[in-house]
Design an enzyme around this catalytic site. Structure first.
Site, PDB file in Angstrom:
ATOM      1  N   CYS A   1      98.768  64.823 107.666  1.00  0.00           N
ATOM      2  CA  CYS A   1      99.228  65.672 106.563  1.00  0.00           C
ATOM      3  C   CYS A   1      98.986  67.149 106.858  1.00  0.00           C
ATOM      4  O   CYS A   1      99.249  68.014 106.024  1.00  0.00           O
ATOM      5  CB  CYS A   1      98.605  65.265 105.236  1.00  0.00           C
ATOM      6  SG  CYS A   1      96.820  65.375 105.172  1.00  0.00           S
TER       7      CYS A   1
ATOM      8  N   CYS B   1      96.087  69.502 103.007  1.00  0.00           N
ATOM      9  CA  CYS B   1      94.887  68.989 102.358  1.00  0.00           C
ATOM     10  C   CYS B   1      93.932  70.144 102.086  1.00  0.00           C
ATOM     11  O   CYS B   1      93.574  70.878 103.006  1.00  0.00           O
ATOM     12  CB  CYS B   1      94.226  67.945 103.253  1.00  0.00           C
ATOM     13  SG  CYS B   1      92.859  67.090 102.472  1.00  0.00           S
TER      14      CYS B   1
ATOM     15  N   CYS C   1      97.601  60.791 103.646  1.00  0.00           N
ATOM     16  CA  CYS C   1      98.727  60.969 104.558  1.00  0.00           C
ATOM     17  C   CYS C   1      99.857  61.595 103.750  1.00  0.00           C
ATOM     18  O   CYS C   1      99.672  61.906 102.576  1.00  0.00           O
ATOM     19  CB  CYS C   1      99.124  59.680 105.265  1.00  0.00           C
ATOM     20  SG  CYS C   1      99.781  58.370 104.234  1.00  0.00           S
TER      21      CYS C   1
END
Length: 138
Positions: A87, A91, A13
């Protein structure tokens, strides 16, 4: 992942202070040492959210000793399952990895009753994940 190795799950996150820490705590409780568990944040906070710590303590899980960690490309590349929680595109993507994006309320700044709802939803998702990753021998 080979048949002899444990699956590795990475929870990501933004701040690695709430959702991903609660998910790691649930997975540790429900899967024990059958799964390798990591969590990280794209912009790690200074500490784990105290309300998340309290909500998890209510169900007998202590995450107070955890600290937010920085997401690295290596951790994503080594994980078998990458679970993202808000997020977005921060990522890294590696072909062949299993990615799941869990849309969950960010517990930051939320009252305890909202954080409890997030905690309980994470538990339901973790139970499903464990059933998919851990094969029981008869």
């Amino acid at each position: 992942m080979s048949r002899d190795s444990k699956p590795t799950v990475l929870f990501v996150c933004i701040h690695n202070a709430g959702r991903s820490q609660m998910a790691a705590g649930w997975l540790k409780k429900l899967a024990g040492d059958r799964i390798v568990i990591w969590s990280a944040g794209s912009e790690p906070g200074d500490q784990v959210n105290p309300v998340a710590v309290e909500a998890m303590r209510e169900v007998g899980i202590d995450i107070s000793g955890e600290s937010p960690k920085k997401l690295t490309t290596d951790s994503v590349s080594q994980a078998d399952v990458v679970v993202t929680m808000g997020c977005g595109d921060t990522c890294p993507y590696f072909p062949g990895k299993r990615y799941e994006d869990w849309q969950l309320t960010d517990p930051a700044g939320q009252p305890i009753h909202v954080v409890r709802q997030v905690r309980d939803e994470i538990k339901r998702r973790i139970e499903t994940l464990v059933s998919e990753l851990v094969t029981t021998s008869a």
